[in-house]
Scaffold this active site. Structure first.
Site, mmCIF file in Angstrom:
data_model
loop_
_atom_site.group_PDB
_atom_site.id
_atom_site.type_symbol
_atom_site.label_atom_id
_atom_site.label_comp_id
_atom_site.label_asym_id
_atom_site.label_seq_id
_atom_site.Cartn_x
_atom_site.Cartn_y
_atom_site.Cartn_z
ATOM 1 N N ASP A 1 55.194 35.361 49.877
ATOM 2 C CA ASP A 1 55.664 34.017 49.578
ATOM 3 C C ASP A 1 55.486 33.153 50.824
ATOM 4 O O ASP A 1 55.287 33.674 51.937
ATOM 5 C CB ASP A 1 57.141 34.073 49.170
ATOM 6 C CG ASP A 1 57.657 32.737 48.684
ATOM 7 O OD1 ASP A 1 56.928 32.039 47.958
ATOM 8 O OD2 ASP A 1 58.796 32.378 49.043
ATOM 9 N N ASP B 1 57.373 29.605 51.602
ATOM 10 C CA ASP B 1 58.620 29.030 52.106
ATOM 11 C C ASP B 1 59.689 30.107 52.227
ATOM 12 O O ASP B 1 59.946 30.851 51.284
ATOM 13 C CB ASP B 1 59.102 27.922 51.174
ATOM 14 C CG ASP B 1 58.172 26.714 51.165
ATOM 15 O OD1 ASP B 1 57.823 26.250 52.258
ATOM 16 O OD2 ASP B 1 57.791 26.261 50.072
#
Length: 259
Positions: A13, A15
């Site tokens: 991922d 953020d």
């Protein structure tokens, strides 16, 4: 429990894992550098559908993270691929930004508010009452309801922002129609990403900062999962879920030597 095969491919991922509020997480640069040097297939994922991969490449480069465009996978791309598989050359009414509209244009979709095949809801910072009303009426008239991701809130320096999942709930309340969410935790997004880089779930790992999207998506796609504690899920929240990540680490820095 059967022993897992060595990790050959990495999905992570963005953020909360590589960056936080526009600042790189310590160790993120070293992690990306090691991945590129290793030659192993990898993808940086985001449920945010606002930006194109080219936009995200530039945003990451500005903070010292050099991620090739082809190694960025967004919920907008996954949504476009899903629609292309389901109804090639279709039409859609879109609420979203360039990341989503560009992805749909690239698969040959026509964006229209005249009897579209789909209403496609994505992330935007400018949701308008007029656009939402149009979407509700089109769905009531028979358009199929698709949303890029179920995230209810997104981060900002000032605090939480309403995200796609929250706006989808508003439309659902008005129409009685639930959307099909393409992004995490739907394993469809993960499998499509793995296919894009020629990887297999049994030799792949997913790194994320959220139990309810990243870890769940990786788990349901059959991947090894790593939860980092630099984002949304806090240590005391892990046991609230009926599933667990394969491994919990403090940050992405702890995974550099795993590559």
């Amino acid at each position: 429990m059967a022993e897992r095969k060595p990790i050959e491919s990495w999905l992570t991922d963005m953020d909360g894992v590589l960056m936080h509020e526009g600042i790189p997480v310590p160790g993120a640069e070293a992690f990306i550098k090691r991945l590129k040097e290793s030659g192993r297939p990898f993808l940086v994922l985001t449920n945010n559908s606002i930006y194109t991969p080219r936009d995200l490449h530039a945003r990451l480069a500005r903070i010292g993270l050099e991620v090739p465009i082809e190694n960025i996978w967004t919920s907008a791309l996954a949504t476009a691929q899903f629609l292309d598989d389901q109804r090639p050359g279709g039409t859609s009414y879109v609420i979203g930004e360039a990341g989503l509209t560009t992805a749909l244009h690239d698969i040959g979709y026509v964006l229209t508010d005249h009897a579209p095949d789909y209403v496609v809801l994505g992330e935007t910072r400018t949701y308008s009452f007029e656009a939402l009303t149009k979407a509700i009426r089109l769905i009531n008239d028979g358009a199929r309801f698709i949303a890029t991701n179920p995230d209810q809130t997104g981060p900002s320096a000032e605090g939480a922002l309403p995200a796609t999942g929250s706006v989808a709930a508003l439309i659902t309340k008005a129409t009685g129609r639930e959307p099909y969410f393409v992004g995490k935790p739907n394993p469809l997004m993960m499998r499509a990403g793995l296919n894009a880089i020629g990887a297999h779930s049994e030799t792949s790992a997913m790194i994320g900062d959220r139990m309810d999207t990243d870890v769940l998506a990786g788990l349901e796609a059959g991947m090894e999962t790593f939860l980092v504690l630099t984002g949304l899920t806090k240590p005391d929240e892990i046991d609230r879920y009926p599933f667990r990540p394969s491994t919990v680490v403090d940050s992405i820095a702890d995974l550099v030597d795993r590559i």
